[in-house]
Design an enzyme around this catalytic site. Structure first.
Site, PDB file in Angstrom:
ATOM      1  N   HIS A 214      38.615 -13.442 -72.134  1.00  0.00           N
ATOM      2  CA  HIS A 214      37.625 -14.174 -72.004  1.00  0.00           C
ATOM      3  C   HIS A 214      38.190 -15.361 -70.968  1.00  0.00           C
ATOM      4  CE1 HIS A 214      35.251 -17.905 -72.864  1.00  0.00           C
ATOM      5  NE2 HIS A 214      34.307 -17.053 -73.307  1.00  0.00           N
TER       6      HIS A 214
ATOM      7  N   ASP B 202      41.101 -22.096 -71.678  1.00  0.00           N
ATOM      8  CA  ASP B 202      40.316 -20.848 -72.345  1.00  0.00           C
ATOM      9  C   ASP B 202      41.540 -20.102 -72.873  1.00  0.00           C
ATOM     10  OD1 ASP B 202      38.725 -18.562 -72.417  1.00  0.00           O
ATOM     11  OD2 ASP B 202      37.472 -19.591 -71.038  1.00  0.00           O
TER      12      ASP B 202
ATOM     13  N   SER C  17      29.235 -19.152 -71.633  1.00  0.00           N
ATOM     14  CA  SER C  17      30.719 -19.124 -71.386  1.00  0.00           C
ATOM     15  C   SER C  17      30.641 -18.538 -69.950  1.00  0.00           C
ATOM     16  CB  SER C  17      31.413 -18.094 -72.147  1.00  0.00           C
ATOM     17  OG  SER C  17      31.929 -18.888 -73.486  1.00  0.00           O
TER      18      SER C  17
END
Length: 567
Positions: free
Chosen positions: A118, A43, A482
């Site tokens: 994220h 990620d 996600s």
């Protein structure tokens, strides 16, 4: 082989999934759930200072798993000591980006540190520590926990804020995670497009993941946020466990009650105005200094500049602002509008949706003062009609002499719970495989299942820039596949802990054969069919919307028969 670009695709979900009374109990409680299992996340990196990844030094019975052989990279912004027994490994991969000349060292950080947010969010959903207080904009939203709160985390940063990422760097991260002997790989990333000239499966990322699966690693990938059209799937290889996104049963709603007794629903993690008092409404373009005419600059109507507003005129009133496409593009922000409202002593702030923001879905936004965003263009028209019809103007000059529209804001800090969840979210990518030319000849079921992905609280990086509304906060509420994928990665860690000898296929079998096909009311799981007004276009979910169904964490730990296959 050609390189190509890629993109990034829970305070309550443990309860919604039944973990505290079910799966965690089977593992000995949250203080043991997932221990000994390493979840590798590919990620945007991680914030190692976040309490969701802290090491509980009060216990000695938390060794780094002996089979894990990864390292912790040390850089200026990821110093020695960043890793611990919780965060057991961290690296970054950017060779392809550097070769292409797109790597921005000042913004993207040549380290495992997360300047996006994220990666920190997804890592905490999978395996963040248990019972971490969620405080955002000064408000308390319960305590957060990962699905496998005692599992170990290894981070392989291959995505970056300014450009996304490239397949070559993702492949390098996958290969390293496999070499380091992680147990689970979670990818909340998908290709920007199908690799040119390649059959669906035969692309570099999927081939690297096949090697990882053959090495005994269970691989979870987000389906992608390109729904609701058929064949919109971005994760299609049979050896990858693909996860779509569903709603859960908790929602945050707040409302504005108008002086004509109409009530309009809004979004916003904000307090309400005091008591039952009604407050005058005043739109920013009608509150300029020196009685100047309405401006042409959009930023003033969006409440982005308090210096041009008459604070004496606004004081004690609810400020009305436009929520335009500029907010979606990041050119304007709710935070700036709230600063404006605070600077002019407004009693609250209401955003109406500009008609050019078609079909955009708004997530609850944290606000320190009373406020909300009206997310419907139709409701916004109703609101503006009431406001404009209530203005009293001088018959000669046409100037506004009195603001007679009044309203009160009901707070949106307390959640509501419903029974219509889970349901497949409109954005969740659908099967079948893009190579299949019709549903009748589709030969691979995708997604494999659905898991919570809508309005998920998770840890947020102190450097995170991906969501401007949560800048500087330690938690953020995000939606997408996600967020669904790390839910399943964490649940897979619980299965791996209980059944260490399970192969990736056995874990996939346990998850797939124990799913739920009904919502909380016992009715078929529904799927949203359109991007705009999705709740009005629902119909029963098909296998290509939800795969085998909604994940059942506790049942997956007692699956009965297992369908395994040789690696």
């Amino acid at each position: 082989m050609l390189d190509y670009s890629v993109r990034t695709a829970t305070t309550h979900t443990p309860e919604f999934l039944g973990l505290p009374q079910g799966a965690w109990v089977q593992e000995g409680g949250p203080q043991f759930a997932g221990q000994g299992v390493v979840v590798g996340l590919i990620d945007t990196g991680i914030d190692p200072t976040h309490p969701s990844f802290a090491d509980d030094l009060s216990t000695d019975s938390y060794p780094v798993p002996a089979h894990y052989s990864g390292i912790c990279e040390v850089t200026n912004d990821f110093p020695s000591g960043s890793c611990n027994r919780k965060l057991v490994g961290a690296r970054h991969f950017a060779a392809s980006a550097i070769t292409r000349g797109v790597f921005n060292a000042s913004q993207d950080l040549a380290s495992p540190s997360d300047s996006d947010g994220h990666g920190t969010h997804t890592a905490s959903i999978a395996a963040g520590n248990h019972g971490i207080p969620v405080v955002v904009a000064g408000h308390q939203f319960g305590n957060a926990s990962g699905m496998a709160p005692r599992a170990h985390i290894a981070v392989y940063k291959a995505l970056y804020k300014s450009f996304g990422g490239f397949a070559a760097d993702v492949v390098a991260a996958i290969d390293q995670a496999a070499e380091d002997n992680v147990d689970i790989i979670s990818l909340s990333i998908t290709p920007n497009r199908r690799p040119p000239g390649l059959a669906t499966f035969f692309n570099p990322i999927d081939m690297a993941l096949l090697s990882a699966v053959k090495a005994g690693i269970f691989v979870v990938q987000a389906a992608g946020n390109t729904g609701p059209s058929p064949k919109s799937m971005s994760s299609y290889s049979p050896w990858i466990f693909t996860v779509g996104a569903s709603a859960h049963d908790r929602v945050y709603n707040n409302y504005v009650v108008l002086g004509n007794n109409l009530t309009i629903q809004g979004v916003g993690l904000a307090p309400g105005t005091d008591g039952d008092s009604m407050y005058s409404l005043i739109a920013a373009p009608h509150a300029l200094k020196n009685n100047t005419v309405s401006p042409t600059e959009m930023s003033l109507g969006e409440c982005q500049d308090s210096s041009r507003l008459d604070a004496d005129l606004i004081k004690g009133k609810i400020l009305v602002c436009s929520y335009s496409i500029r907010f979606v593009l990041g050119l304007s922000s709710v935070k700036q509008a709230l600063d404006t409202a605070n600077n002019v002593s407004a009693a609250g702030v209401i955003f109406y949706l500009d008609p050019f923001v078609l079909g955009f879905q708004l997530n609850p936004t944290p606000m320190r003062m009373p406020g909300l965003i009206i997310p419907s263009s139709d409701d916004s028209k109703v609101f503006l009609t009431y406001y404009n019809d209530s203005l009293v103007r001088d018959e000669t000059s046409g100037r506004i002499v009195r603001f007679d529209a009044v309203a009160k804001i009901l707070g949106g800090l307390n959640p509501n719970y419903g029974n219509s969840a889970p349901k497949v979210m409109f954005y969740s990518a659908r099967g079948p495989d893009p190579e299949d030319n019709s549903l009748s000849n589709a030969d691979i079921l995708k997604p494999n299942l659905i898991a919570p992905g809508s309005s998920i609280w998770g840890a947020w990086s102190s450097l995170g820039l991906d969501s401007a509304e949560f800048a500087g906060e330690s938690f953020a509420m995000l939606s997408g596949t996600s967020m669904a994928a790390p839910h399943v990665a964490g649940l897979a860690a619980l299965i791996k802990q209980k059944f260490p000898s399970f192969s990736p296929a056995a874990i996939a079998s346990a998850l797939s054969t124990t799913t739920t096909l009904s919502d909380r009311q016992g009715k078929p799981i529904m799927a949203q069919r359109t991007y705009s007004n999705p709740d009005s276009t629902q119909s029963p979910a098909t296998a290509f919307d939800m795969g085998n169904g909604f994940v059942n964490a506790t049942a997956a730990l007692d699956p009965g028969i297992i369908f395994d296959c040789a690696q």
